[in-house]
Design a protein around this motif. Structure first.
Motif, short mmCIF file in Angstrom:
data_model
loop_
_atom_site.label_atom_id
_atom_site.label_comp_id
_atom_site.label_asym_id
_atom_site.label_seq_id
_atom_site.Cartn_x
_atom_site.Cartn_y
_atom_site.Cartn_z
N THR A 63 0.83 -1.20 0.00
CA THR A 63 0.00 0.00 0.00
C THR A 63 0.87 1.25 0.00
O THR A 63 2.03 1.23 0.43
CB THR A 63 -0.92 0.03 1.23
OG1 THR A 63 -0.12 0.06 2.42
CG2 THR A 63 -1.84 -1.18 1.25
N LYS A 64 0.28 2.33 -0.48
CA LYS A 64 0.96 3.61 -0.47
C LYS A 64 1.13 4.13 0.95
O LYS A 64 2.13 4.80 1.26
CB LYS A 64 0.17 4.61 -1.32
CG LYS A 64 0.79 5.98 -1.41
CD LYS A 64 -0.06 6.92 -2.25
CE LYS A 64 0.52 8.33 -2.28
NZ LYS A 64 -0.31 9.24 -3.09
N GLU A 65 0.18 3.81 1.83
CA GLU A 65 0.26 4.24 3.22
C GLU A 65 1.47 3.64 3.91
O GLU A 65 2.14 4.30 4.72
CB GLU A 65 -1.01 3.88 3.98
CG GLU A 65 -2.24 4.69 3.61
CD GLU A 65 -2.78 4.36 2.23
OE1 GLU A 65 -2.46 3.25 1.73
OE2 GLU A 65 -3.50 5.19 1.65
N LEU B 60 4.25 2.77 2.43
CA LEU B 60 5.42 3.46 1.89
C LEU B 60 5.58 4.84 2.53
O LEU B 60 6.69 5.28 2.83
CB LEU B 60 5.27 3.59 0.37
CG LEU B 60 6.55 3.76 -0.45
CD1 LEU B 60 7.45 2.54 -0.28
CD2 LEU B 60 6.20 3.95 -1.92
N ARG B 61 4.46 5.51 2.77
CA ARG B 61 4.50 6.82 3.41
C ARG B 61 4.99 6.71 4.85
O ARG B 61 5.74 7.57 5.34
CB ARG B 61 3.12 7.48 3.36
CG ARG B 61 3.11 8.94 3.79
CD ARG B 61 1.68 9.48 3.75
NE ARG B 61 1.13 9.40 2.42
CZ ARG B 61 1.32 10.33 1.49
NH1 ARG B 61 2.06 11.38 1.76
NH2 ARG B 61 0.77 10.21 0.30
N SER C 37 8.52 1.06 -4.88
CA SER C 37 7.19 1.61 -5.12
C SER C 37 6.14 0.51 -4.97
O SER C 37 6.47 -0.68 -4.87
CB SER C 37 7.10 2.24 -6.52
OG SER C 37 7.35 1.26 -7.51
N VAL C 38 4.89 0.93 -4.97
CA VAL C 38 3.77 -0.01 -4.92
C VAL C 38 3.34 -0.31 -6.35
O VAL C 38 3.28 0.59 -7.20
CB VAL C 38 2.60 0.59 -4.11
CG1 VAL C 38 1.46 -0.41 -4.00
CG2 VAL C 38 3.08 1.01 -2.73
N THR D 213 0.48 1.82 -7.96
CA THR D 213 0.67 3.25 -8.19
C THR D 213 2.05 3.50 -8.77
O THR D 213 2.92 2.62 -8.78
CB THR D 213 0.53 4.05 -6.87
OG1 THR D 213 1.57 3.63 -5.96
CG2 THR D 213 -0.83 3.80 -6.24
N THR D 214 2.25 4.72 -9.25
CA THR D 214 3.55 5.12 -9.80
C THR D 214 4.38 5.89 -8.78
O THR D 214 5.48 6.33 -9.10
CB THR D 214 3.33 6.02 -11.03
OG1 THR D 214 2.54 7.16 -10.66
CG2 THR D 214 2.62 5.25 -12.14
N VAL D 215 3.87 6.03 -7.56
CA VAL D 215 4.58 6.77 -6.51
C VAL D 215 5.66 5.88 -5.91
O VAL D 215 5.40 4.71 -5.58
CB VAL D 215 3.60 7.24 -5.41
CG1 VAL D 215 4.34 7.98 -4.31
CG2 VAL D 215 2.52 8.13 -6.02
N ASP D 216 6.86 6.42 -5.77
CA ASP D 216 7.94 5.67 -5.14
C ASP D 216 8.35 6.35 -3.84
O ASP D 216 7.86 7.43 -3.49
CB ASP D 216 9.14 5.54 -6.08
CG ASP D 216 9.66 6.89 -6.56
OD1 ASP D 216 9.15 7.92 -6.08
OD2 ASP D 216 10.58 6.91 -7.39
N LEU E 128 7.90 10.39 -2.10
CA LEU E 128 7.24 10.58 -0.81
C LEU E 128 8.18 11.23 0.20
O LEU E 128 7.74 12.04 1.04
CB LEU E 128 6.74 9.24 -0.27
CG LEU E 128 5.56 8.61 -1.03
CD1 LEU E 128 5.22 7.26 -0.46
CD2 LEU E 128 4.34 9.53 -0.98
#
Length: 272
Positions: free
Chosen positions: A69-71, A73-74, A105-106, A109-112, A116
């Motif tokens: 999840t992005k959470e 990673l955050r 990254s997840v 999503t494309t967020v790494d 973040l």
């Protein structure tokens, strides 16, 4: 026998009234790290164990963690920045770790992690710019303690930002944005101290770039009127003088800078 409200009691008999401020902070610290996610628990274990000697082994373990999840990673980005602001001696190692695992990254999503980290650093920096001018002589004792803690956290954040720039995570344009924002309010000496803390890390990198000489000279010219101001606090004046002397000395500090050492280096030092 009469008793007082603030009498000493054993730990098992204490309540919130008898808990010392240091114990309250420690309990909050432990509660914040009760991580439900197994991946975050493993990552926190890596941060607890990381040293210059075990860096490669522990960094390779992070690549094997399953991040869904992005959470999550955050939260990893938050843990890194929180550790860096509380342990400035290890800022360079945490920056190396960010450079090593910035690509994580997840899949959905494309967020790494790198983006973040930059986003989180921006948030903390913007929060820093909202701090009012510090006049420590007018503060009460409890406020002085909070003030010192705020100052240390801010200076450590600037140190970590400089190390992120050296690790090629923060871009050059972004670094200039931070430095110019700190110099934009010369009447707030707290920002000038933050500027000196970041410049002490990135100055040698900027000075080595021919294209940045003009901008670097502009920064140091902006510091000259501040020194001549009679209302400046002595601690701020000496920090500016230190950064000026540091550049004159080719960014070689007068005092030895403490850095994390390997066990082999510590053994050689002890045998001398």
């Amino acid at each position: 026998i009469p008793t007082t409200e603030k009498r000493w009691l054993p730990k098992h008999q204490r309540n919130d009234v008898h808990t010392t401020p240091k114990e309250v902070e420690r309990n909050k610290y432990l509660s914040d790290y009760q991580l439900p996610n197994v991946t975050l628990q493993k990552f926190l274990a890596v941060l607890n164990k990381i040293t210059p000697e075990r860096f490669d082994i522990l960094a390779s373990q992070v690549d094997q963690h399953e991040i869904n999840t992005k959470e999550c990673l955050r939260e990893m980005a938050d843990l890194i920045i929180e550790r860096a602001t509380s342990e400035p001696l290890y800022c360079s190692i945490y920056a190396r770790l960010c450079s090593r695992m910035g690509h994580i990254s997840v899949s959905t999503t494309t967020v790494d992690l790198k983006s973040l980290l930059i986003e989180r650093f921006h948030e903390m920096f913007n929060k820093l710019l909202k701090f009012p001018p510090i006049q420590s002589s007018r503060l009460m004792r409890s406020e002085k303690w909070h003030n010192v803690k705020t100052r240390k956290t801010a200076f450590n954040l600037m140190t970590f930002g400089g190390e992120l720039f050296k690790a090629k995570i923060i871009r050059l344009s972004m670094l200039h944005e931070f430095l110019m924002a700190l110099l934009a309010k010369p009447d707030n000496y707290f920002f000038i101290e933050c500027f000196c803390a970041m410049m002490a890390i990135v100055g040698i990198e900027l000075d080595s770039l021919t294209s940045e000489q003009q901008q670097l000279n502009a920064y140091f010219e902006a510091l000259q009127p501040i020194i001549t101001n009679n209302a400046i606090l002595p601690i701020v004046k000496f920090k500016i003088l230190d950064i000026l002397d540091l550049r004159k000395n080719n960014w070689i500090p007068r005092r030895k800078v403490l850095v994390p050492k390997k066990f082999s280096e510590l053994r050689r030092t002890n045998l001398r």
